[in-house]
Design an enzyme around this catalytic site. Sequence first.
Site, mmCIF file in Angstrom:
data_model
loop_
_atom_site.group_PDB
_atom_site.id
_atom_site.type_symbol
_atom_site.label_atom_id
_atom_site.label_comp_id
_atom_site.label_asym_id
_atom_site.label_seq_id
_atom_site.Cartn_x
_atom_site.Cartn_y
_atom_site.Cartn_z
ATOM 1 N N HIS A 1 -46.716 -62.363 -0.327
ATOM 2 C CA HIS A 1 -47.855 -62.292 0.487
ATOM 3 C C HIS A 1 -47.867 -62.984 1.842
ATOM 4 C CE1 HIS A 1 -50.128 -60.637 -2.845
ATOM 5 N NE2 HIS A 1 -49.922 -61.414 -3.657
ATOM 6 N N VAL B 1 -36.622 -49.699 6.356
ATOM 7 C CA VAL B 1 -36.834 -50.230 5.070
ATOM 8 C C VAL B 1 -38.240 -49.594 4.646
ATOM 9 C CG1 VAL B 1 -37.907 -52.378 3.730
ATOM 10 C CG2 VAL B 1 -36.461 -52.624 5.875
#
Length: 431
Positions: free
Chosen positions: A145, A197
């Site tokens: 996070h 990615v």
Amino acid sequence: MAKASQAASSGRPRIDYFYDAQIGNFNYGEGHPMRPHRVRLTHQLVVNYGLYKHLNVFRPKLATRADMTAFHSDEYIRFLQEITQDNMQEALSHLERFNLGADCPVFDGLYEYCQTYTGGSISGAARINQGCSDIVLNWSGGLHHAKKGEASGFCYVNDIVLAILELLKVHVRVLYIDIDIHHGDGVEEAFFTTDRVMTVSFHKYGDFFFPGTGDVKDVGIRAGKYYSVNVPLRDGVNDDAYQRLFKPVMEEVMNLYRPSALVLQCGADSLCGDRLGCFNLTIRGHAECVRFVLQQKVPTLILGGGGYTIRNVSRCWTYESAVVLNEEISDDLPYNDYYEYYGPDYKLHYAPSGMENLNIPENLEKIKSKVFEHLRQLQPAPNVTMPAAPPPAAADEEDEDEDDPDVRVSQRGGDERQEHGAEFYSGRPGE
């Protein structure tokens, strides 16, 4: 202990395991659901099952400030380095700015804690880059996070982003897979605009559940459009329903994207009976994702993540360590320093609850169809020209057994506390 060279010569995958004995000493504070002690519990089981004999065991080097500012802002990392419980009252405006508070408290050794778990992930990525290892385990990592300039959801430094940046020095395409119950928002945000990615997150979505992101419609932007894949789920998802999405989605992702390195975040808060979770996965069901990912035969960094019923977290990550090693282990837990945590049954596996599965087959099919529709927009295996690679991080030397081998939504406020009747009773140390 099996050495990498011996494993390579026998055709077995070379598997590294990063563990620092100090990790269990860090404490977020009384009553906080995040407890790094769970990694020590995991290590105790790994040792007492004898799994460590088949691993290359390393103590990670502490990540440096320069390592961490490869992604995070220099000002934020400097703040983490300097803030203490003694001086925090003079820095209230900075605490608010960098989002340190109830979810992400200041505690003794905070910066060293970040250095420790992050060092394992960066070092693991470096081992993969150098061709020393096929699979790397760092159960202390996976804090997905944390943002570039602030803490979030119990996470301070995003070791996953830093590990992926390390992998990108060598690998053209890196695939990130997240099976934590919470959306992997920090990692998705970091790579939202690139096709180098791909991020794939399976998570609870809706009902104000933290972090409130991860709709199936969120797919990335600019060069990264359709390279963010989100699979939102509802309460009570069981093994069968989860695999009905996980396997076909990951097969399609692998066919189209063809990564040369994988990062798998194995947050254990998606297990049944988690203090902050609301899914109904068994340990075997959770580990089936690990098994499926490893069948792709791509170098893989495996990390921890969430998980707040710590005796179940350690059960899960131990079993997944055995899956990685292709070792069968007994359902009877071996005696260890924390054996009392696992009473009254002292078993590795436990039964799911009878909670209702709100993920009806029709809705699962709709989600799968939407994800596949997005994936069809991809150009197969993007042709990326590699920039000149920056210097790789140094690989760790093998541990000499110095230690015995033995509007922001609050995560705690937004997550519903779930207690599995068969697994809980008041005051147990393993909770």
